[in-house]
Design a protein around this motif. Structure first.
Motif, PDB file in Angstrom:
ATOM      1  N   TYR A 112     -27.322  20.803  14.595  1.00 47.13           N
ATOM      2  CA  TYR A 112     -26.094  20.026  14.779  1.00 47.13           C
ATOM      3  C   TYR A 112     -24.883  20.805  14.292  1.00 47.13           C
ATOM      4  O   TYR A 112     -24.973  21.637  13.386  1.00 47.13           O
ATOM      5  N   TYR A 113     -23.764  20.488  14.903  1.00 48.30           N
ATOM      6  CA  TYR A 113     -22.502  21.148  14.600  1.00 48.30           C
ATOM      7  C   TYR A 113     -21.452  20.056  14.463  1.00 48.30           C
ATOM      8  O   TYR A 113     -21.271  19.247  15.381  1.00 48.30           O
ATOM      9  N   MET A 114     -20.784  20.003  13.316  1.00 49.39           N
ATOM     10  CA  MET A 114     -19.750  19.007  13.070  1.00 49.39           C
ATOM     11  C   MET A 114     -18.423  19.722  12.864  1.00 49.39           C
ATOM     12  O   MET A 114     -18.369  20.753  12.197  1.00 49.39           O
ATOM     13  N   VAL A 115     -17.364  19.158  13.455  1.00 52.44           N
ATOM     14  CA  VAL A 115     -16.043  19.782  13.425  1.00 52.44           C
ATOM     15  C   VAL A 115     -14.996  18.742  13.048  1.00 52.44           C
ATOM     16  O   VAL A 115     -14.985  17.632  13.582  1.00 52.44           O
ATOM     17  N   TYR A 116     -14.125  19.139  12.123  1.00 53.28           N
ATOM     18  CA  TYR A 116     -12.911  18.383  11.846  1.00 53.28           C
ATOM     19  C   TYR A 116     -11.757  19.201  12.404  1.00 53.28           C
ATOM     20  O   TYR A 116     -11.619  20.390  12.087  1.00 53.28           O
ATOM     21  N   LEU A 151      -9.455  14.464  14.416  1.00 55.71           N
ATOM     22  CA  LEU A 151     -10.747  14.114  15.011  1.00 55.71           C
ATOM     23  C   LEU A 151     -11.887  14.705  14.211  1.00 55.71           C
ATOM     24  O   LEU A 151     -11.765  15.734  13.564  1.00 55.71           O
ATOM     25  N   LEU A 152     -12.993  13.986  14.244  1.00 54.38           N
ATOM     26  CA  LEU A 152     -14.236  14.413  13.611  1.00 54.38           C
ATOM     27  C   LEU A 152     -15.337  14.156  14.624  1.00 54.38           C
ATOM     28  O   LEU A 152     -15.560  13.009  15.021  1.00 54.38           O
ATOM     29  N   ILE A 153     -15.982  15.235  15.080  1.00 51.07           N
ATOM     30  CA  ILE A 153     -17.036  15.083  16.081  1.00 51.07           C
ATOM     31  C   ILE A 153     -18.246  15.924  15.697  1.00 51.07           C
ATOM     32  O   ILE A 153     -18.130  16.913  14.975  1.00 51.07           O
ATOM     33  N   SER A 154     -19.391  15.496  16.195  1.00 52.24           N
ATOM     34  CA  SER A 154     -20.606  16.294  16.024  1.00 52.24           C
ATOM     35  C   SER A 154     -21.340  16.345  17.356  1.00 52.24           C
ATOM     36  O   SER A 154     -21.237  15.429  18.175  1.00 52.24           O
ATOM     37  N   ILE A 155     -22.058  17.444  17.527  1.00 51.00           N
ATOM     38  CA  ILE A 155     -22.839  17.655  18.750  1.00 51.00           C
ATOM     39  C   ILE A 155     -24.173  18.287  18.378  1.00 51.00           C
ATOM     40  O   ILE A 155     -24.269  18.981  17.363  1.00 51.00           O
ATOM     41  N   PRO A 156     -25.190  18.075  19.201  1.00 48.33           N
ATOM     42  CA  PRO A 156     -26.404  18.869  19.021  1.00 48.33           C
ATOM     43  C   PRO A 156     -26.170  20.254  19.630  1.00 48.33           C
ATOM     44  O   PRO A 156     -25.524  20.379  20.669  1.00 48.33           O
ATOM     45  N   ASP A 159     -12.117  22.491   9.706  1.00 52.81           N
ATOM     46  CA  ASP A 159     -13.392  22.704   9.014  1.00 52.81           C
ATOM     47  C   ASP A 159     -14.536  22.499  10.000  1.00 52.81           C
ATOM     48  O   ASP A 159     -14.409  21.736  10.963  1.00 52.81           O
ATOM     49  N   ARG A 160     -15.632  23.186   9.736  1.00 52.14           N
ATOM     50  CA  ARG A 160     -16.816  23.076  10.602  1.00 52.14           C
ATOM     51  C   ARG A 160     -18.057  23.298   9.766  1.00 52.14           C
ATOM     52  O   ARG A 160     -18.018  23.998   8.761  1.00 52.14           O
ATOM     53  N   GLN A 161     -19.143  22.697  10.208  1.00 56.56           N
ATOM     54  CA  GLN A 161     -20.405  22.814   9.477  1.00 56.56           C
ATOM     55  C   GLN A 161     -21.567  22.705  10.455  1.00 56.56           C
ATOM     56  O   GLN A 161     -21.575  21.839  11.322  1.00 56.56           O
ATOM     57  N   LYS A 162     -22.553  23.578  10.292  1.00 56.01           N
ATOM     58  CA  LYS A 162     -23.808  23.479  11.038  1.00 56.01           C
ATOM     59  C   LYS A 162     -24.868  22.965  10.089  1.00 56.01           C
ATOM     60  O   LYS A 162     -24.850  23.297   8.898  1.00 56.01           O
TER      61      LYS A 162
END
Length: 148
Positions: free
Chosen positions: A139-143, A69-74, A115-118
């Motif tokens: 924003y925060y994105m997570v794999y 899964l690949l998701i992003s959230i504010p 993996d994660r990225q802000k």
């Protein structure tokens, strides 16, 4: 095949234009109905800026049947209240997560973050809050992959 949570959006259209097969939900109430997640056959699950609108993201994540899964959230910002549209009763953020809250939610539903990225959302407006947005990750994105 990619299952993109939410109705067709600019990013799902970009994925299709680049040769990916994308299935979107059709506007059903995902807090109460996760049947689409169970009925479709997909290899990757994506959800971009949708989990904050759900009252129950736990159940949605629990019903994802693929292993990537690949998701992003504010992210929740200390200098700004949760978003609530003045004209659309459905366009609201029930959750504005801190990064650790999403990490915990993923862990509790059987996912391991790979993996994660802000990242920020700079705006060109003048003012104190626009200046803070220039430097503060929004924003925060997570794999993540499903733990087997």
């Amino acid at each position: 095949m990619i299952f993109d949570l939410g109705v067709p959006n600019p990013f799902s259209k970009i994925m299709v234009e680049n040769g990916y097969t994308v299935i979107n939900t059709k506007g059903e109430d995902l807090d109460n109905d996760q049947m689409a997640l169970q009925q479709e056959d997909y290899n990757v699950f994506t959800g971009f800026e949708i989990f904050e609108h759900l009252l129950n993201p736990y159940t949605v994540l629990e019903n994802v049947k693929c292993d990537k899964l690949l998701i992003s959230i504010p992210l929740r910002l200390w200098f700004s209240s949760a978003y609530k549209s003045k004209t659309d009763k459905w366009d609201r953020h029930y959750h504005e997560f801190e990064d650790w809250q999403l990490d915990w939610l993923l862990e509790k539903t059987g996912w391991k973050i790979i993996d994660r990225q802000k990242f920020t959302h700079p705006v060109t407006k003048f003012g104190f809050r626009p200046l803070l947005r220039y430097f503060t990750p929004r924003y925060y994105m997570v794999y993540a992959e499903k733990i087997k």
